[in-house]
Write a protein that holds these residues in place. Sequence first.
Motif, PDB file in Angstrom:
ATOM      1  N   GLY A  20      -2.421  -2.563  10.399  1.00  0.00           N
ATOM      2  CA  GLY A  20      -1.387  -2.778   9.404  1.00  0.00           C
ATOM      3  C   GLY A  20      -0.009  -2.773  10.022  1.00  0.00           C
ATOM      4  N   ILE A  21       0.806  -3.732   9.613  1.00  0.00           N
ATOM      5  CA  ILE A  21       2.239  -3.719   9.920  1.00  0.00           C
ATOM      6  C   ILE A  21       2.909  -3.123   8.685  1.00  0.00           C
ATOM      7  CG2 ILE A  21       4.283  -5.131  10.383  1.00  0.00           C
ATOM      8  CD1 ILE A  21       2.320  -7.238  11.576  1.00  0.00           C
ATOM      9  N   VAL A  22       3.667  -2.064   8.869  1.00  0.00           N
ATOM     10  CA  VAL A  22       4.228  -1.339   7.727  1.00  0.00           C
ATOM     11  C   VAL A  22       5.731  -1.200   7.887  1.00  0.00           C
ATOM     12  CG1 VAL A  22       4.131   0.771   6.356  1.00  0.00           C
ATOM     13  CG2 VAL A  22       2.070  -0.037   7.531  1.00  0.00           C
ATOM     14  N   ASN A  23       6.459  -1.739   6.944  1.00  0.00           N
ATOM     15  CA  ASN A  23       7.916  -1.607   6.944  1.00  0.00           C
ATOM     16  C   ASN A  23       8.406  -1.912   5.533  1.00  0.00           C
ATOM     17  OD1 ASN A  23      10.826  -2.406   7.203  1.00  0.00           O
ATOM     18  ND2 ASN A  23      10.435  -1.946   9.359  1.00  0.00           N
ATOM     19  N   ASN A  24       9.309  -1.098   5.011  1.00  0.00           N
ATOM     20  CA  ASN A  24       9.800  -1.301   3.649  1.00  0.00           C
ATOM     21  C   ASN A  24      10.485  -2.639   3.440  1.00  0.00           C
ATOM     22  OD1 ASN A  24       8.818   0.985   2.450  1.00  0.00           O
ATOM     23  ND2 ASN A  24      10.732   2.130   2.508  1.00  0.00           N
ATOM     24  N   CYS A  25      10.855  -3.305   4.531  1.00  0.00           N
ATOM     25  CA  CYS A  25      11.442  -4.636   4.406  1.00  0.00           C
ATOM     26  C   CYS A  25      10.488  -5.612   3.731  1.00  0.00           C
ATOM     27  CB  CYS A  25      11.808  -5.199   5.786  1.00  0.00           C
ATOM     28  SG  CYS A  25      13.174  -4.376   6.591  1.00  0.00           S
ATOM     29  N   MET A  26       9.191  -5.316   3.797  1.00  0.00           N
ATOM     30  CA  MET A  26       8.207  -6.241   3.229  1.00  0.00           C
ATOM     31  C   MET A  26       7.915  -5.990   1.748  1.00  0.00           C
ATOM     32  SD  MET A  26       5.426  -7.248   6.135  1.00  0.00           S
ATOM     33  CE  MET A  26       5.062  -5.583   6.707  1.00  0.00           C
ATOM     34  N   ILE A  27       8.546  -5.002   1.147  1.00  0.00           N
ATOM     35  CA  ILE A  27       8.387  -4.840  -0.303  1.00  0.00           C
ATOM     36  C   ILE A  27       8.864  -6.126  -0.973  1.00  0.00           C
ATOM     37  CG2 ILE A  27       9.236  -3.634  -2.342  1.00  0.00           C
ATOM     38  CD1 ILE A  27       7.431  -1.833  -0.910  1.00  0.00           C
ATOM     39  N   PRO A  28       8.023  -6.763  -1.791  1.00  0.00           N
ATOM     40  CA  PRO A  28       8.451  -8.009  -2.439  1.00  0.00           C
ATOM     41  C   PRO A  28       9.663  -7.807  -3.342  1.00  0.00           C
ATOM     42  CG  PRO A  28       6.070  -7.795  -2.527  1.00  0.00           C
ATOM     43  CD  PRO A  28       6.597  -6.473  -2.040  1.00  0.00           C
ATOM     44  N   ASP A  29      10.443  -8.862  -3.475  1.00  0.00           N
ATOM     45  CA  ASP A  29      11.615  -8.813  -4.348  1.00  0.00           C
ATOM     46  C   ASP A  29      11.231  -9.097  -5.798  1.00  0.00           C
ATOM     47  OD1 ASP A  29      13.954  -8.632  -2.302  1.00  0.00           O
ATOM     48  OD2 ASP A  29      12.639 -10.193  -1.514  1.00  0.00           O
ATOM     49  N   TYR A  30      10.240  -9.968  -5.965  1.00  0.00           N
ATOM     50  CA  TYR A  30       9.768 -10.329  -7.298  1.00  0.00           C
ATOM     51  C   TYR A  30       8.234 -10.333  -7.311  1.00  0.00           C
ATOM     52  CZ  TYR A  30      14.519 -12.213  -7.938  1.00  0.00           C
ATOM     53  OH  TYR A  30      15.883 -12.364  -8.020  1.00  0.00           O
ATOM     54  N   VAL A  31       7.677  -9.953  -8.450  1.00  0.00           N
ATOM     55  CA  VAL A  31       6.234  -9.997  -8.654  1.00  0.00           C
ATOM     56  C   VAL A  31       5.968 -10.587 -10.035  1.00  0.00           C
ATOM     57  CG1 VAL A  31       4.107  -8.657  -8.897  1.00  0.00           C
ATOM     58  CG2 VAL A  31       5.804  -7.982  -7.189  1.00  0.00           C
ATOM     59  N   ILE A  32       4.949 -11.439 -10.112  1.00  0.00           N
ATOM     60  CA  ILE A  32       4.508 -11.959 -11.403  1.00  0.00           C
ATOM     61  C   ILE A  32       3.033 -11.616 -11.573  1.00  0.00           C
ATOM     62  CG2 ILE A  32       4.028 -14.033 -12.754  1.00  0.00           C
ATOM     63  CD1 ILE A  32       6.543 -15.286 -11.574  1.00  0.00           C
ATOM     64  N   LEU A  33       2.724 -10.903 -12.660  1.00  0.00           N
ATOM     65  CA  LEU A  33       1.353 -10.516 -12.985  1.00  0.00           C
ATOM     66  C   LEU A  33       0.944 -11.256 -14.253  1.00  0.00           C
ATOM     67  CD1 LEU A  33       1.767  -6.647 -12.506  1.00  0.00           C
ATOM     68  CD2 LEU A  33       0.914  -8.290 -10.808  1.00  0.00           C
ATOM     69  N   GLN A  52      -8.843  -9.064 -21.707  1.00  0.00           N
ATOM     70  CA  GLN A  52      -8.214  -7.742 -21.815  1.00  0.00           C
ATOM     71  C   GLN A  52      -8.594  -6.895 -20.606  1.00  0.00           C
ATOM     72  OE1 GLN A  52      -8.837  -5.801 -25.574  1.00  0.00           O
ATOM     73  NE2 GLN A  52      -7.968  -3.864 -24.877  1.00  0.00           N
ATOM     74  N   ALA A  53      -9.883  -6.941 -20.226  1.00  0.00           N
ATOM     75  CA  ALA A  53     -10.334  -6.172 -19.059  1.00  0.00           C
ATOM     76  C   ALA A  53      -9.706  -6.711 -17.785  1.00  0.00           C
ATOM     77  CB  ALA A  53     -11.856  -6.217 -18.960  1.00  0.00           C
ATOM     78  N   LYS A  54      -9.612  -8.022 -17.678  1.00  0.00           N
ATOM     79  CA  LYS A  54      -9.023  -8.615 -16.472  1.00  0.00           C
ATOM     80  C   LYS A  54      -7.534  -8.291 -16.373  1.00  0.00           C
ATOM     81  CE  LYS A  54     -12.306 -12.396 -15.841  1.00  0.00           C
ATOM     82  NZ  LYS A  54     -12.514 -13.854 -15.834  1.00  0.00           N
ATOM     83  N   SER A  55      -6.849  -8.297 -17.498  1.00  0.00           N
ATOM     84  CA  SER A  55      -5.429  -7.925 -17.497  1.00  0.00           C
ATOM     85  C   SER A  55      -5.243  -6.486 -17.041  1.00  0.00           C
ATOM     86  CB  SER A  55      -4.829  -8.106 -18.902  1.00  0.00           C
ATOM     87  OG  SER A  55      -4.829  -9.455 -19.290  1.00  0.00           O
ATOM     88  N   ALA A  56      -6.122  -5.604 -17.522  1.00  0.00           N
ATOM     89  CA  ALA A  56      -6.054  -4.202 -17.114  1.00  0.00           C
ATOM     90  C   ALA A  56      -6.317  -4.055 -15.621  1.00  0.00           C
ATOM     91  CB  ALA A  56      -7.060  -3.374 -17.911  1.00  0.00           C
ATOM     92  N   MET A  57      -7.252  -4.833 -15.097  1.00  0.00           N
ATOM     93  CA  MET A  57      -7.545  -4.796 -13.668  1.00  0.00           C
ATOM     94  C   MET A  57      -6.348  -5.272 -12.846  1.00  0.00           C
ATOM     95  SD  MET A  57     -10.518  -3.545 -13.041  1.00  0.00           S
ATOM     96  CE  MET A  57     -10.732  -4.116 -11.356  1.00  0.00           C
ATOM     97  N   LEU A  58      -5.699  -6.323 -13.315  1.00  0.00           N
ATOM     98  CA  LEU A  58      -4.536  -6.857 -12.605  1.00  0.00           C
ATOM     99  C   LEU A  58      -3.426  -5.813 -12.536  1.00  0.00           C
ATOM    100  CD1 LEU A  58      -3.545  -9.577 -11.312  1.00  0.00           C
ATOM    101  CD2 LEU A  58      -2.502 -10.092 -13.527  1.00  0.00           C
TER     102      LEU A  58
END
Length: 382
Positions: free
Chosen positions: A160-173, A236-242
């Motif tokens: 794993g490459i780990v750095n807070n710089c990689m936190i996404p700016d936007y997410v769509i669920l 509904q179940a799939k939304s909860a999983m997401l």
Amino acid sequence: MKPCQLTIPAVTYAGVGSIEKIKEVLAREKTQSVLLFTDKGVRSTGITKGIEDICAAVRLTIIDDLASEPSYLDVERVIAEVRDAQVDLIVGVGGGSVMDAAKIASIVIGAEYSVHDLLKDPTIAKKYIKTLMVPTTCGTGSEATCNAIVAIPEEQSKQGIVNNCMIPDYVILDATLIAGLPPKIIAATGVDALAHVVECYTSNKATPLSDTYAKEGARKIFRNIREAYADAANMQAKSAMLLGAFYGGIAITGSGTTAVHALSYPLGGKYHIAHGVSNAILFAHVMEFNKDACADRLAELCDAVYPEKSRETVAAKADYIIAEIKDIVAGTDIPTSLETFGVKAADLDFLVQAGSQQKRLLVNNCKELSLDDIRHIYQKLF
């Protein structure tokens, strides 16, 4: 309470139809050029078409030929193809590998260092391009994390490459994007997400902040994974999983996964077993090993997920959570023997050595693992 920190995506949109919020993101960021990461499987289903249509208003470049379990060399290759492009926004649409590659691109395009350099020292990373992540599975949590996992062929493992710089700016669920997800993928990615929340809650690095997301993620996933797997029409179940998978990703950022993920990396790196399947094979065995060191934490998860068990003993509740993990893996038809994947008992020495090197995650485990402990766990997989 000890000092703790949780870094999460700046803006998250959720709900049916929220994919349309891409228009809002493009306008907010004054975007002129989009680099879209996806894969041919996702694209062939038509999932990305609406996104491509929205992004057609600007200059759009698409990368869809990334390997399913990419090595750092694969990621370097696709980034090299667009290194000189002027990109305002990177969009990742797909599973964990796609989103991880998109996140890596956001810190490598425009930089003097390489992906290989980041493997040696991830602290050198700097974010050059903003990102938007759109998961099309219900499991990896990559849309919320500061992690990106790549295979290292020369070591036959993953890192794993780990750095807070990689936190996404936007997410769509948007659950409509996983409406047609095959049961096999729901199973593998869903159990991966389940491992995230259970591991994070029992991690040495767990905090009150990460616990909040891990508990709620566990409640959503334990309660919905069977229905999401068995009933393709149960949105509904799939939304909860997401949403549960997203919460698991946030928990990872605040806490961290443990020995399940650590020991799974050699299985993916050398034998190319899908990440979620690797975790599923190991999950219950590692939790059984850990149980005497985290029974109280497993019991707390049981209380959160199955309040009807609240009057039972701590030991009984810990056992119930582990039994549920076993039942979910069995009920979703995930193979649990390494021999199914061509792994032989003669490979044990390699697995023990490679697994023991995953120190970044093993230090999170609530119980220290000796080489003999690691060997004993792997032996149970044959």
